[in-house]
Design an enzyme around this catalytic site. Structure first.
Site, PDB file in Angstrom:
ATOM      1  N   LEU A   1      -3.516  -9.483   5.153  1.00 23.00           N
ATOM      2  CA  LEU A   1      -3.246  -9.030   3.776  1.00 23.00           C
ATOM      3  C   LEU A   1      -1.860  -8.399   3.634  1.00 23.00           C
ATOM      4  CD1 LEU A   1      -6.739  -7.437   2.916  1.00 23.00           C
ATOM      5  CD2 LEU A   1      -5.842  -9.651   2.181  1.00 23.00           C
ATOM      6  N   HIS A   2      -1.185  -8.135   4.734  1.00 20.45           N
ATOM      7  CA  HIS A   2       0.181  -7.584   4.714  1.00 20.45           C
ATOM      8  C   HIS A   2       0.269  -6.294   3.914  1.00 20.45           C
ATOM      9  CE1 HIS A   2       0.225 -12.074   4.745  1.00 20.45           C
ATOM     10  NE2 HIS A   2       0.614 -11.777   5.960  1.00 20.45           N
ATOM     11  N   CYS A   3      -0.790  -5.473   3.998  1.00 22.77           N
ATOM     12  CA  CYS A   3      -0.835  -4.166   3.296  1.00 22.77           C
ATOM     13  C   CYS A   3      -0.664  -4.310   1.788  1.00 22.77           C
ATOM     14  CB  CYS A   3       0.228  -3.194   3.824  1.00 22.77           C
ATOM     15  SG  CYS A   3       0.159  -2.907   5.568  1.00 22.77           S
ATOM     16  N   ALA A   4      -0.978  -5.477   1.235  1.00 26.55           N
ATOM     17  CA  ALA A   4      -0.797  -5.676  -0.211  1.00 26.55           C
ATOM     18  C   ALA A   4      -2.045  -6.371  -0.772  1.00 26.55           C
ATOM     19  CB  ALA A   4       0.469  -6.494  -0.464  1.00 26.55           C
TER      20      ALA A   4
ATOM     21  N   ASN B   1       0.813  -1.224   0.000  1.00 26.85           N
ATOM     22  CA  ASN B   1       0.000   0.000   0.000  1.00 26.85           C
ATOM     23  C   ASN B   1       0.846   1.275   0.000  1.00 26.85           C
ATOM     24  OD1 ASN B   1      -2.608  -0.931  -0.235  1.00 26.85           O
ATOM     25  ND2 ASN B   1      -2.884  -1.245   1.966  1.00 26.85           N
TER      26      ASN B   1
END
Ligand SMILES: Cc1ncc(COP(=O)(O)O)c(C=O)c1O
Length: 379
Positions: free
Chosen positions: A336-339, A98
């Protein structure tokens, strides 16, 4: 606690980093200033030393082209917002964090830029030919991650950089998951803007990162303010690195980061990468034996970093992460690991995956404990 969340930030740090932080905080923690007293000059020297180390490490054009930032996100924002202009087209990928995709989407929604988001293949790699085909007359920049923070897959950044240079485009690489594990040569790999954190594989403290601004990139000032010198100037001095570094910098953090970079240089990138790849392969084999878990991304360890994502047939990732933390004292990262885009592509949106990311101080025994926990959770 067994810490396996090094893709978020590395822990523990080498002993030399703790010592450097302690010594600097006790003896040298003045506000750096070019025109200041002895302690201010010593603090300024710590910043200079850090820049020289980074310039050597990434084969930059000049030390002053390394701008210290708060983290990788700060560096990426500085690059996008300082470079892109109305009408520019940017090519990026669905592997992005992100920190790349949000600023770009915000600029797209504001009507400033247009965006093409390319899909990685099923193994998690972006094809340089697809990048070439996405170029339009208005394309100004190609921006992508060096390695996916979800899949661990390393991208062919030299080939994509060559495409960028052949088309006279700016090339930005997000090295959040590779700086300190995979060799990067900004000149040989055609990189104009390299954003990286100091707190992950370079083993510095949180609050550190940098943006390398190559000679082809013109970056506008992100913030204006005091620069420790040239105070009669009514506007931000144009001289690098001060032009982009208004305000008191995190000089303590940089002292720790320099110790981290030296540790990495002494250990050697190849050795660090080999160790992490071995741990990941060990875990992957165990997961195969246990069954009931699906691992994502290709298995070519020469083109991976030490990050493994999987999901369970039985338990949502967040629940699995919670149980590992509370019942087994193991720190991994679920979600989601910012992705988000890559999870949409691999079919794990919105639950995400369980991400395991060992660091240089983890052992095979740590992985065995995790595997045993995964075995028990399957029952
Ligand atoms: C690929 C990638 N880019 C950018 C970032 C942002 O880094 P930072 O937390 O230093 O801002 C991360 C963090 O995990 C990342 O994995």
């Amino acid at each position: 606690m067994i810490y396996l969340d090094n893709a978020a930030t590395s822990f523990p740090k080498p002993e030399a980093v703790y010592q450097a932080l302690d010594a600097f905080a006790r003896h040298d923690l003045a506000n750096p200033g070019r025109a200041g007293h002895k302690m201010a000059l010593a603090a300024e020297r710590a910043l200079d030393d850090g820049r020289h180390l980074l310039n050597q490490f990434f084969h930059g054009d000049a030390p002053e082209r390394f701008i210290f930032t708060l983290n990788c996100t700060d560096a990426l924002n500085m690059a996008f917002k300082g470079v892109l202009k109305k009408g520019d087209h940017v090519v990026t990928t669905d592997l992005e964090h992100n920190s790349v995709s949000r600023p770009l989407v915000a600029m797209e929604r504001a009507g400033t830029i247009t965006l093409t988001r390319l899909k990685a293949d099923a193994g998690g790699t972006v094809d340089p030919d697809a990048v070439k085909k996405a170029i339009r007359p208005t394309t100004r920049m190609i921006a992508l991650t060096h390695a996916s923070n979800v899949l661990g897959t390393v991208q062919p950044i030299t080939e994509i950089g060559r495409v960028a240079r052949e088309h006279d485009l700016l090339y930005l690489v997000d090295a959040a998951q590779t700086a300190g594990v995979v060799p990067i040569d900004v000149q040989a790999q055609f990189i104009d803007l390299l954003a990286f954190p100091g707190h992950k594989s370079l083993l510095g403290p949180t609050g550190t990162g940098a943006l390398y601004v190559g000679p082809r990139a013109k970056v506008g000032a992100w913030r204006e303010g005091g620069t420790g010198g040239d105070s009669s100037n009514e506007v931000q001095p144009r001289e690098f690195p001060y032009f982009l570094e208004g305000g008191t910098p995190n000089v303590l953090g940089v002292a720790g980061l320099s110790a981290g970079v030296k540790w990495v240089q002494e250990k050697g990138l190849a050795e660090i990468h080999r160790h992490e790849a071995e741990l990941i392969e060990h875990l992957w084999r165990k997961i195969d034996e246990i069954g009931g878990y699906k691992v994502f991304g290709h298995r070519d360890h020469a083109k991976r970093v030490g990050t493994l994502s999987f999901h369970s047939d039985g338990l949502p990732a967040t629940e699995l992460g919670g149980i590992l933390d509370h019942s087994f004292d193991i720190a991994i990262r679920p979600g989601l690991h910012c992705a988000p885009y890559i999870h949409k592509s691999i079919g794990t949106f919105p639950d995400g995956t369980v991400r395991v990311s060992p660091g240089p101080f983890n052992t095979k025994e740590d992985i065995d404990v995790l595997a045993q926990a995964l075995q028990e959770m399957k029952l």
